[in-house]
Design a protein around this motif. Sequence first.
Motif, PDB file in Angstrom:
ATOM      1  N   ASP A 115      17.971  31.889 -62.644  1.00 56.68           N
ATOM      2  CA  ASP A 115      17.543  30.674 -62.698  1.00 56.68           C
ATOM      3  C   ASP A 115      15.987  30.140 -62.647  1.00 56.68           C
ATOM      4  O   ASP A 115      14.928  31.220 -62.310  1.00 56.68           O
ATOM      5  N   PHE A 116      15.756  29.560 -64.064  1.00 53.37           N
ATOM      6  CA  PHE A 116      13.982  29.933 -64.095  1.00 53.37           C
ATOM      7  C   PHE A 116      13.510  28.396 -63.717  1.00 53.37           C
ATOM      8  O   PHE A 116      14.558  27.391 -64.163  1.00 53.37           O
ATOM      9  N   PRO A 117      13.318  27.795 -63.291  1.00 51.51           N
ATOM     10  CA  PRO A 117      12.244  26.504 -62.226  1.00 51.51           C
ATOM     11  C   PRO A 117      11.697  25.792 -63.836  1.00 51.51           C
ATOM     12  O   PRO A 117      10.551  25.741 -63.392  1.00 51.51           O
ATOM     13  N   ARG A 118      12.626  25.173 -65.017  1.00 49.09           N
ATOM     14  CA  ARG A 118      11.878  24.800 -65.998  1.00 49.09           C
ATOM     15  C   ARG A 118      10.563  23.285 -65.448  1.00 49.09           C
ATOM     16  O   ARG A 118      10.146  23.350 -65.876  1.00 49.09           O
ATOM     17  N   ARG A 119      11.158  23.051 -65.167  1.00 52.35           N
ATOM     18  CA  ARG A 119      10.740  21.330 -65.156  1.00 52.35           C
ATOM     19  C   ARG A 119       9.723  21.501 -64.234  1.00 52.35           C
ATOM     20  O   ARG A 119       8.296  21.668 -64.303  1.00 52.35           O
ATOM     21  N   GLU A 120       9.490  22.451 -62.729  1.00 54.78           N
ATOM     22  CA  GLU A 120       8.839  22.730 -61.881  1.00 54.78           C
ATOM     23  C   GLU A 120       6.955  23.774 -63.183  1.00 54.78           C
ATOM     24  O   GLU A 120       6.174  23.459 -63.092  1.00 54.78           O
ATOM     25  N   TRP A 121       8.368  24.508 -63.750  1.00 55.86           N
ATOM     26  CA  TRP A 121       7.035  25.090 -64.451  1.00 55.86           C
ATOM     27  C   TRP A 121       5.951  24.919 -65.086  1.00 55.86           C
ATOM     28  O   TRP A 121       4.935  24.942 -65.799  1.00 55.86           O
ATOM     29  N   GLY A 278      10.526  41.169 -54.004  1.00 54.70           N
ATOM     30  CA  GLY A 278       9.979  41.212 -52.553  1.00 54.70           C
ATOM     31  C   GLY A 278      10.953  39.463 -52.200  1.00 54.70           C
ATOM     32  O   GLY A 278      10.822  39.523 -50.684  1.00 54.70           O
ATOM     33  N   GLY A 279      10.268  39.141 -52.475  1.00 51.93           N
ATOM     34  CA  GLY A 279      10.859  37.465 -52.483  1.00 51.93           C
ATOM     35  C   GLY A 279      12.601  37.460 -52.303  1.00 51.93           C
ATOM     36  O   GLY A 279      12.522  36.163 -51.790  1.00 51.93           O
ATOM     37  N   LEU A 280      13.041  38.055 -52.318  1.00 51.68           N
ATOM     38  CA  LEU A 280      14.693  38.049 -52.927  1.00 51.68           C
ATOM     39  C   LEU A 280      15.389  38.441 -51.495  1.00 51.68           C
ATOM     40  O   LEU A 280      15.870  39.493 -51.709  1.00 51.68           O
ATOM     41  N   TRP A 281      15.278  37.806 -50.132  1.00 51.47           N
ATOM     42  CA  TRP A 281      15.725  38.704 -48.691  1.00 51.47           C
ATOM     43  C   TRP A 281      17.060  37.460 -48.722  1.00 51.47           C
ATOM     44  O   TRP A 281      16.373  36.274 -48.340  1.00 51.47           O
ATOM     45  N   LEU A 345      -2.486  30.585 -64.820  1.00 48.66           N
ATOM     46  CA  LEU A 345      -3.583  29.998 -64.016  1.00 48.66           C
ATOM     47  C   LEU A 345      -2.123  28.518 -63.658  1.00 48.66           C
ATOM     48  O   LEU A 345      -2.241  27.799 -62.069  1.00 48.66           O
ATOM     49  N   ALA A 346      -0.855  28.201 -64.308  1.00 50.22           N
ATOM     50  CA  ALA A 346       0.504  27.624 -64.240  1.00 50.22           C
ATOM     51  C   ALA A 346       1.061  28.730 -63.246  1.00 50.22           C
ATOM     52  O   ALA A 346       1.160  27.772 -61.875  1.00 50.22           O
ATOM     53  N   PHE A 347       1.226  29.966 -62.383  1.00 48.41           N
ATOM     54  CA  PHE A 347       1.503  30.196 -61.509  1.00 48.41           C
ATOM     55  C   PHE A 347       0.942  30.209 -60.039  1.00 48.41           C
ATOM     56  O   PHE A 347       1.155  29.694 -59.324  1.00 48.41           O
ATOM     57  N   ALA A 348      -0.640  29.860 -60.034  1.00 52.07           N
ATOM     58  CA  ALA A 348      -1.478  29.735 -58.936  1.00 52.07           C
ATOM     59  C   ALA A 348      -1.401  28.118 -58.707  1.00 52.07           C
ATOM     60  O   ALA A 348      -0.886  28.413 -57.400  1.00 52.07           O
ATOM     61  N   GLU A 349      -0.887  27.662 -59.700  1.00 54.65           N
ATOM     62  CA  GLU A 349      -0.486  26.282 -59.143  1.00 54.65           C
ATOM     63  C   GLU A 349       0.905  26.290 -58.307  1.00 54.65           C
ATOM     64  O   GLU A 349       1.497  25.406 -57.832  1.00 54.65           O
ATOM     65  N   LEU A 350       2.239  26.763 -59.500  1.00 54.62           N
ATOM     66  CA  LEU A 350       3.327  26.984 -58.790  1.00 54.62           C
ATOM     67  C   LEU A 350       3.554  27.517 -56.967  1.00 54.62           C
ATOM     68  O   LEU A 350       3.583  26.974 -56.322  1.00 54.62           O
ATOM     69  N   LEU A 351       2.181  28.907 -56.810  1.00 51.14           N
ATOM     70  CA  LEU A 351       2.034  29.047 -55.700  1.00 51.14           C
ATOM     71  C   LEU A 351       1.195  27.939 -54.555  1.00 51.14           C
ATOM     72  O   LEU A 351       1.815  27.790 -53.622  1.00 51.14           O
ATOM     73  N   SER A 352       0.658  27.376 -54.963  1.00 48.50           N
ATOM     74  CA  SER A 352      -0.655  26.756 -54.157  1.00 48.50           C
ATOM     75  C   SER A 352       0.376  25.197 -53.766  1.00 48.50           C
ATOM     76  O   SER A 352      -0.371  24.492 -52.991  1.00 48.50           O
ATOM     77  N   THR A 353       1.405  24.504 -54.588  1.00 49.90           N
ATOM     78  CA  THR A 353       2.138  23.193 -54.663  1.00 49.90           C
ATOM     79  C   THR A 353       3.402  23.962 -53.412  1.00 49.90           C
ATOM     80  O   THR A 353       3.659  22.710 -52.804  1.00 49.90           O
ATOM     81  N   GLY A 354       3.595  25.093 -53.328  1.00 48.09           N
ATOM     82  CA  GLY A 354       5.047  25.402 -52.760  1.00 48.09           C
ATOM     83  C   GLY A 354       5.862  25.396 -53.490  1.00 48.09           C
ATOM     84  O   GLY A 354       6.987  25.528 -52.958  1.00 48.09           O
ATOM     85  N   ARG A 358       9.794  26.664 -52.966  1.00 53.70           N
ATOM     86  CA  ARG A 358      10.812  26.249 -53.263  1.00 53.70           C
ATOM     87  C   ARG A 358      12.084  26.877 -53.899  1.00 53.70           C
ATOM     88  O   ARG A 358      13.521  26.312 -53.539  1.00 53.70           O
ATOM     89  N   HIS A 359      11.369  27.627 -55.021  1.00 58.94           N
ATOM     90  CA  HIS A 359      12.117  27.972 -56.045  1.00 58.94           C
ATOM     91  C   HIS A 359      12.549  28.944 -55.433  1.00 58.94           C
ATOM     92  O   HIS A 359      14.418  29.645 -55.884  1.00 58.94           O
ATOM     93  N   LEU A 360      11.924  30.408 -54.547  1.00 56.42           N
ATOM     94  CA  LEU A 360      12.921  31.417 -53.867  1.00 56.42           C
ATOM     95  C   LEU A 360      13.685  30.969 -52.539  1.00 56.42           C
ATOM     96  O   LEU A 360      15.061  31.728 -52.972  1.00 56.42           O
ATOM     97  N   ARG A 361      13.458  29.649 -52.315  1.00 56.44           N
ATOM     98  CA  ARG A 361      14.638  29.298 -51.622  1.00 56.44           C
ATOM     99  C   ARG A 361      16.162  29.270 -51.964  1.00 56.44           C
ATOM    100  O   ARG A 361      17.055  29.554 -51.437  1.00 56.44           O
ATOM    101  N   ARG A 362      16.115  28.049 -53.056  1.00 59.99           N
ATOM    102  CA  ARG A 362      17.234  28.114 -54.439  1.00 59.99           C
ATOM    103  C   ARG A 362      18.116  29.046 -54.577  1.00 59.99           C
ATOM    104  O   ARG A 362      18.601  29.607 -54.971  1.00 59.99           O
ATOM    105  N   LEU A 363      16.807  29.873 -55.245  1.00 58.60           N
ATOM    106  CA  LEU A 363      16.835  31.992 -55.588  1.00 58.60           C
ATOM    107  C   LEU A 363      18.119  32.134 -54.836  1.00 58.60           C
ATOM    108  O   LEU A 363      18.821  32.977 -55.084  1.00 58.60           O
ATOM    109  N   ASN A 364      17.246  32.167 -53.582  1.00 53.44           N
ATOM    110  CA  ASN A 364      18.288  32.867 -52.598  1.00 53.44           C
ATOM    111  C   ASN A 364      19.465  32.696 -52.159  1.00 53.44           C
ATOM    112  O   ASN A 364      20.389  33.267 -51.772  1.00 53.44           O
TER     113      ASN A 364
END
Length: 462
Positions: A115-121, A278-281, A345-354, A358-364
Amino acid sequence: MALHMAVEVVRDSTDSLTSQIQEFIKREISEGILHPGTRLPSSRRLAGDLDVSRSVVVEAYGQLVAEGYLEAAQGAGTRVVGHLEDKPVVPALLDEGQVPQVRWDLRPGGSNVPDFPRREWLRCYQQALHVAELSHHDYPPLAGEPALRRELTSYLGRLRGVRTTPEHIMVVGGFAQALGLLCPVLRRLGIDALAIEDPGHPGQRQFVRESGLRAVPVPVDDEGIDVDALAASGARAVLVTPAHQFPTGVTLSAQRREALARWAEDVDGWVIEDDYDGGLWYERGVRPLALQRTMPDRVVYAGTASKSLSPGLRLGWIAAPEPMLDLLLRARARHDLGTEHLTQLAFAELLSTGLFDRHLRRLNSLARSRRQALDEAVRRHLPGATVLGPGAGLHAYVQLPRRADEGALVAGALRRSVLVRGAAAFHARPRGDAPALVVGHAHLPRSGVTEAVRALGAVRRW
């Protein structure tokens, strides 16, 4: 449509122009240069480009159609036929070169990302474009965007326990680039061999060898890499996947972590920690923290967004002590001009906004559901087989009974439209362990996981 095509003809040849055009096109098709479905220029256009009579090209095209190389349809032009047979597939090399079309593809790798978070990205990328300054259209900083390095410092410390600062992080184009930088740096440090886990990633073994280092396989057991065997190997650098060993899925035990730290001090060595997922546990209980936190002066920690977002982003990161990071930056300066601004910059925004959390929780949650389906299907359809390792990552290691024929199972599965890899391809040395399958499961629906394993059960011979 004014298409063009490079065709070689020799006017003083004893072969006719028609024959030369035919043979040239047939050769280009057979060598894979002209691909199935490729549209060719009209006979009038090609005749004009070659300065020959149109009848020469019409005759050549007509003969190739008759022989099954080309197909012509009214209004659709002339094309290379779209159903040329692929080369035979060797089951042991199922993710190299051409592979057949199957219903269920169980290989681990890039296609296993569910799954790729298209809307969030899109939201984060638009924000990156909005805040981008003029400098962001120049070459990027070699170590990476400061904003992303700050966010990665917080994220890695919070989720993985990594001890680092923004000044000790470098953003890279995935783990492949990280390893490509590390190999020549290790050679500069007088290290000529890199120990690797066995079983491990076959592509990494080859990559290490082609980078000029000896790849020294070291066995893995149910506690992770065998540190006594590592010490006996004479290597002074090792590449490990301690949180979720690839491909067996085992976690490096606390005793082995301590032993690995002692080894690194004793040999004045380096540990490369590939924290590829590492984030998939999703195993219940405490997740293992990064090995780097126990010996930050000896470990080069590498992570990637390939499993959590997409391998196509080519986005990864290194946390390294200052002397090593300086050497890595010098090595990079000779071959590269940095990682693209806006993606960082987009990934930094994805991290800073949480949004990334949220995507990792959904993916897990999704991966946990697929792993449960795999566990249930293996119990039901592969009696005697066991799914090893904790619930983590996007793949699982299915150990088969010792009497099972791994190769026959892989080949039989392919006949039933299931593509799966046996564990043999992941071993560098002759095996002493039980046969096994390495199963990518997270990208399939639960029903697909069940159906694929049911097909495996239908061809088992034990």
